[in-house]
Design a protein around this motif. Sequence first.
Motif, short mmCIF file in Angstrom:
data_model
loop_
_atom_site.label_atom_id
_atom_site.label_comp_id
_atom_site.label_asym_id
_atom_site.label_seq_id
_atom_site.Cartn_x
_atom_site.Cartn_y
_atom_site.Cartn_z
N ILE A 163 43.24 37.67 20.59
CA ILE A 163 43.23 37.96 22.03
C ILE A 163 43.49 39.44 22.21
O ILE A 163 44.52 39.96 21.76
N ILE A 164 42.54 40.14 22.82
CA ILE A 164 42.77 41.53 23.18
C ILE A 164 42.87 41.61 24.70
O ILE A 164 42.30 40.78 25.42
N ILE A 165 43.61 42.59 25.20
CA ILE A 165 43.90 42.67 26.62
C ILE A 165 43.48 44.02 27.18
O ILE A 165 43.57 45.05 26.50
N THR A 166 42.99 44.01 28.41
CA THR A 166 42.59 45.24 29.08
C THR A 166 42.50 44.99 30.58
O THR A 166 42.33 43.85 31.02
N TYR A 167 42.63 46.05 31.35
CA TYR A 167 42.34 46.00 32.78
C TYR A 167 40.91 46.46 33.07
O TYR A 167 40.47 46.43 34.21
N ASP A 168 40.20 46.91 32.05
CA ASP A 168 38.91 47.57 32.22
C ASP A 168 37.78 46.53 32.26
O ASP A 168 37.29 46.08 31.23
N MET A 169 37.37 46.18 33.46
CA MET A 169 36.28 45.21 33.63
C MET A 169 34.99 45.74 33.01
O MET A 169 34.20 44.97 32.43
N ASN A 170 34.76 47.04 33.09
CA ASN A 170 33.54 47.61 32.54
C ASN A 170 33.48 47.44 31.02
O ASN A 170 32.41 47.24 30.45
N ALA A 171 34.64 47.54 30.37
CA ALA A 171 34.68 47.32 28.92
C ALA A 171 34.30 45.89 28.59
O ALA A 171 33.55 45.62 27.63
N MET A 172 34.80 44.95 29.39
CA MET A 172 34.44 43.55 29.18
C MET A 172 32.94 43.35 29.33
O MET A 172 32.29 42.70 28.51
N PHE A 173 32.34 43.94 30.37
CA PHE A 173 30.90 43.83 30.57
C PHE A 173 30.14 44.39 29.37
O PHE A 173 29.18 43.79 28.88
N LYS A 231 28.34 33.83 32.83
CA LYS A 231 29.09 33.21 31.74
C LYS A 231 30.46 33.84 31.63
O LYS A 231 30.63 35.03 31.87
N ARG A 232 31.45 33.03 31.26
CA ARG A 232 32.83 33.52 31.20
C ARG A 232 33.13 34.16 29.86
O ARG A 232 32.94 33.56 28.80
N TYR A 233 33.66 35.41 29.94
CA TYR A 233 34.06 36.13 28.74
C TYR A 233 35.52 36.57 28.78
O TYR A 233 36.00 37.17 27.83
N ALA A 234 36.21 36.31 29.89
CA ALA A 234 37.60 36.74 30.01
C ALA A 234 38.39 35.73 30.81
O ALA A 234 37.86 35.04 31.70
N ILE A 235 39.67 35.64 30.49
CA ILE A 235 40.62 34.88 31.30
C ILE A 235 41.45 35.90 32.07
O ILE A 235 42.24 36.64 31.49
N PRO A 236 41.25 35.99 33.39
CA PRO A 236 41.97 36.99 34.18
C PRO A 236 43.35 36.50 34.60
O PRO A 236 43.51 35.34 35.00
N ALA A 237 44.33 37.35 34.52
CA ALA A 237 45.63 37.03 35.08
C ALA A 237 45.53 37.02 36.60
O ALA A 237 44.74 37.77 37.18
N MET A 238 46.33 36.19 37.24
CA MET A 238 46.34 36.15 38.70
C MET A 238 47.54 36.90 39.24
O MET A 238 48.68 36.65 38.83
N ARG A 239 47.28 37.83 40.12
CA ARG A 239 48.35 38.55 40.79
C ARG A 239 48.88 37.67 41.91
O ARG A 239 48.18 37.36 42.86
N MET A 240 50.15 37.31 41.80
CA MET A 240 50.73 36.44 42.81
C MET A 240 51.06 37.21 44.08
O MET A 240 51.13 36.64 45.16
N LEU A 285 40.59 38.75 26.44
CA LEU A 285 39.28 38.59 25.84
C LEU A 285 39.43 38.06 24.42
O LEU A 285 40.42 38.36 23.74
N VAL A 286 38.43 37.32 23.95
CA VAL A 286 38.44 36.81 22.58
C VAL A 286 37.25 37.43 21.85
O VAL A 286 36.10 37.04 22.10
#
Length: 548
Positions: free
Chosen positions: A119-129, A168-177, A370-371
């Motif tokens: 599991i790698i983590i990032t806030y960068d949506m563009n990197a995920m794309f 298609k899903r490539y990330a599990i986003p955290a939810m800001r409460m 991301l996985v």
Amino acid sequence: MHMKGSWHRSGQAAMALVLTLSLGACAGGGNGGSPSGSDSASGSASGSSEPGKLEKVRVSLWDRSNSPNGQKLTDTVIVKKLQEEARKEGLDVEYVVLPRSQESEKNSVWMASGSGPDIIITYDMNAMFKWAEQGGLWELDDLLDQYGPDIKSLIGPALDVAGTYKGKRYAIPAMRMSTAAASNMKIRQDWLDKLGLKAPTTLDELYETLKAFKEQDPGGVGKDNVVPWALPAISQGMKGFFFGPMWGAGVATDGPATEMYMPSGNFENGEFHSAVALEEGKEFFRFMNKLYKEGLISKEFVTDVNSQQFIQNYTSGVSGFMESNEDPWVVTKETRKSVPDATWVTLDPLVRPNGTQAMTMANVYGLLSLVPKSSPNPAAAIKYLNFLAKNITLVQGGIEGVHYKEEDGLFVAIDPAKNAEEIDWYFKDLNLLTQGYMGNPTKEQIKELYANESNPDEIADILDPYYRSFENYGKQGPLIDTPRPVSDKSVANITQFLYDALSKAVIAKDFDAEWENVVTGWKKNGGEEYDAEVTQSLVAMNWKTTNE
């Protein structure tokens, strides 16, 4: 320990489960498809199912270099507790430490080499794309359906709006409460009081206030020692920003989020223009250049890449204005260790040239998990996140009865000093699924949350305007989830160039000449093509500007 209360509308259903739990918690390869499809036929992607055999899963964990006593992150109480509980569910969890200031660089190396954690983590949506387009990430739809029922129940609203690419899903986003979780301006109320000043409401008034701080030294630290505006280096790891002042100059956040920590630019007359391509952007940095020449920001900010001088400036009491992600009570408490009468308060958004006020407000989604395709067992990665969903209170409040007690849906710290030493400095970074645990608290709830402090009424007086400011003025930028090949190719170079170029503009003797270099370099790195691509996306989604 700082906790946030009161429900956020988009999270009510999910958080009902959270409280129930708390009371009752680019390596290529492959075909780019779901591991429940052909890739899983070999068994390598489906995970071990042998009774009694632990499945190995490696998980990124940010290191912010902020341990109060030099303790290793991997030896901390919540890390050990999570590992212990995970073993009961058949998971052998290893946390892979990632320096926060090197996130982009390290993630890129991991993706290119195939050596990263599961599991790698990032806030960068563009990197995920980009990585999804390159085939470097596992598709997660089927895995989420099979192994993630608690994830789906917990963070449904975030899953609804983020984490997918081309359907298609490539990330599990955290939810800001709470969406009151973004950058916010703060000012020393005790300094304003000593000088008989009102809080500034425009960029020009902010200049006059900073100048008065420098010339009149309300903190009694010596005029030569006053750094009116605490500001670190313009870099990925910066902990202080200028979103608010730049909003006040008329720059909006109509473009996609990047790792430039300032408003992205304006969408006007059907076209998007990045901040550096706007006259408003140029004039803002001329303003910053003026502040630098007059000693109103740190002379050493360019070299403060780890934000250490920035932190020293405000905690030692030599600064009177700042912008950061921390709320004003957190900053007040830190500063009072050196200056007992210091009081930081929220500064509402500055009035823009068009007469409106706005500030950046967090989206309902945040951190992305991301996985990478290099993971030999993507199923275990989702199993870990589902385990985290079932034990979510561990990374929201700590160990119940040890670090917090639950009262009327609020997590109240039992011993704030103990928590500060033992968990506060890292444990929220272990929470990959929710950011915070509740929405914006009322003033009365703030008092309840801090009932074990000696000054709950004062804390409520400081924090209530902070939450109300987000509610009254917060704006969210667009979420562009369509392919952007130009951005994939150019955004990293543009960002890296601007870190250096904007710093040079701020300290330049000849601002106009240096600004020419900024714009020329931005264009050379693909800035105009980047803006044209963003324009197409914003037009397609019928985006309305935040600059109104």
